[in-house]
Enzyme design. Structure first.
Site, mmCIF file in Angstrom:
data_model
loop_
_atom_site.group_PDB
_atom_site.id
_atom_site.type_symbol
_atom_site.label_atom_id
_atom_site.label_comp_id
_atom_site.label_asym_id
_atom_site.label_seq_id
_atom_site.Cartn_x
_atom_site.Cartn_y
_atom_site.Cartn_z
ATOM 1 N N GLU A 207 0.814 -1.214 0.000
ATOM 2 C CA GLU A 207 0.000 0.000 0.000
ATOM 3 C C GLU A 207 0.850 1.267 0.000
ATOM 4 O O GLU A 207 0.519 2.244 -0.681
ATOM 5 C CB GLU A 207 -0.939 -0.003 1.210
ATOM 6 C CG GLU A 207 -2.112 -0.965 1.087
ATOM 7 C CD GLU A 207 -3.152 -0.492 0.073
ATOM 8 O OE1 GLU A 207 -3.058 0.667 -0.382
ATOM 9 O OE2 GLU A 207 -4.053 -1.276 -0.255
ATOM 10 N N GLU A 210 2.157 1.641 -3.558
ATOM 11 C CA GLU A 210 1.129 2.016 -4.519
ATOM 12 C C GLU A 210 0.727 3.481 -4.375
ATOM 13 O O GLU A 210 0.558 4.188 -5.373
ATOM 14 C CB GLU A 210 -0.104 1.126 -4.340
ATOM 15 C CG GLU A 210 0.102 -0.307 -4.802
ATOM 16 C CD GLU A 210 -1.114 -1.191 -4.551
ATOM 17 O OE1 GLU A 210 -1.084 -2.363 -4.949
ATOM 18 O OE2 GLU A 210 -2.115 -0.700 -3.955
ATOM 19 N N GLU A 211 0.569 3.955 -3.143
ATOM 20 C CA GLU A 211 0.055 5.311 -2.936
ATOM 21 C C GLU A 211 1.120 6.393 -3.064
ATOM 22 O O GLU A 211 0.812 7.516 -3.459
ATOM 23 C CB GLU A 211 -0.610 5.402 -1.562
ATOM 24 C CG GLU A 211 -1.890 4.584 -1.445
ATOM 25 C CD GLU A 211 -2.733 4.983 -0.251
ATOM 26 O OE1 GLU A 211 -2.305 5.885 0.517
ATOM 27 O OE2 GLU A 211 -3.828 4.409 -0.084
#
Length: 327
Positions: A207, A210-211
């Protein structure tokens, strides 16, 4: 059915350079041949060697000077490419003359500029503090310091420097394009959902990447919250995870993230939104305790791969490694 979510606290107070290679140089030139050991004797042989040296000294001097110059230009510091167009140099504790280092560094910077590299990181151990001044003279500046090393950095492009100001007690925060925080101006920690069959530690790393584009290493679960009738009337587990940053150049996810940045811990906690909500205040207190006192102040739960009597496949048991003295 339990929907498991993550709140991810990413810090950059400890820079981990993954390269473990020793400092070395590259050169296409071969060293000059040494004299034949059979000639190392006394009397006429020695006079012969001196005579030969005297007769070719001038030509050899210019030739050696040219070869030495060519070799010096071709030598560069060994570096590892990072994932954001930069390089990382991890110096060993082997002594090095500052003048030699300065020459190698200039050649390396020229080489990296031609390759279009961006940020250059040099991790200097405390034993090589004499190399700091030559690096600063070439445009490097202090990024952060730890008890046993100093991290220097240099931004090569003429474009705006996108490297973080420093890595000490800063947290990675984002502003989201969607959801309840859209347009609110609130800076929050990256969050995400664990996929089916995915470990919490792996989901946290995914995460963050990805962010924000930041590479990270999962360290421990600092806290968890259980709530009921949350998503579609189901129970919810919310994990607060501490990560270790392995890169620093941010690349926000266009579809979900409006903005992302490194922010001081004090600036994050001073936000009215954080001060207003009890849950976020507790999380901020945990982070402060961890920042100030480390594991002695607050120790979370780290994953330990384990097996059970029901299956040969390994799962993760999250426990307090510090008190159990598990490395």
């Amino acid at each position: 059915m339990i929907v498991t979510r993550l709140m991810i606290v990413s810090r950059s107070s400890i820079l981990s350079v993954t390269s473990s290679k020793n400092l070395s140089f590259y050169s296409k030139k071969r060293p000059l041949s040494t004299l034949n050991p059979s000639l190392r004797s006394q009397g006429k042989t020695n006079r012969l060697i001196l005579g030969i040296f005297s007769s070719i000294r001038s030509s050899m001097s210019s030739s050696m000077s040219r070869v030495s110059s060519e070799k010096q230009v071709e030598r560069i510091l060994e570096a590892k490419n990072d994932d954001h167009g930069g390089v990382i140099v991890e110096m060993t504790s082997e002594p090095m003359d500052p003048g030699v280092f300065a020459s190698l560094l200039r050649a390396s910077l020229s080489h990296w500029r031609k390759e279009g590299k961006r940020g250059v990181w040099i991790k200097v151990p405390i034993d090589l503090v004499n190399l700091v001044e030559p690096a600063v003279m070439e445009g490097f500046y202090f990024h952060h310091a730890e008890p046993r090393y100093l991290m220097l950095v240099h931004w090569l492009p003429s474009s705006a420097n996108t490297l973080p100001a420093n890595a000490t007690h800063r947290v990675l925060v984002v502003q989201e394009k969607n959801g309840r925080f859209r347009g609110s101006g609130v800076w929050k920690f990256p969050t995400g959902v664990v996929d089916e069959g995915e470990d919490i530690c792996d989901a946290a790393v995914r995460e963050v990447k990805e962010e924000t584009g930041i590479d990270s290493k999962f360290l421990e679960i600092l806290a968890l919250r259980q709530s009921h009738k949350s998503f579609f009337g189901k129970s919810d587990l919310f994990f607060v995870c501490m990560m270790q940053a392995l890169s620093f150049e941010i690349q926000p996810q266009e579809s979900e993230i409006e903005a992302a940045q490194w922010m001081s811990y004090e600036e994050y906690t001073a936000q009215p939104f954080v001060q207003k909500h009890e849950l976020l205040r507790y999380i901020a207190d945990i982070c402060r305790q961890k920042k100030e006192k480390g594991d002695e102040g607050y120790s979370g739960f780290s994953p330990v791969p384990t097996t059970t009597g029901f299956s040969d496949s390994k799962g993760c048991l999250y426990l307090n490694r510090y008190d159990l003295k598990i490395l």
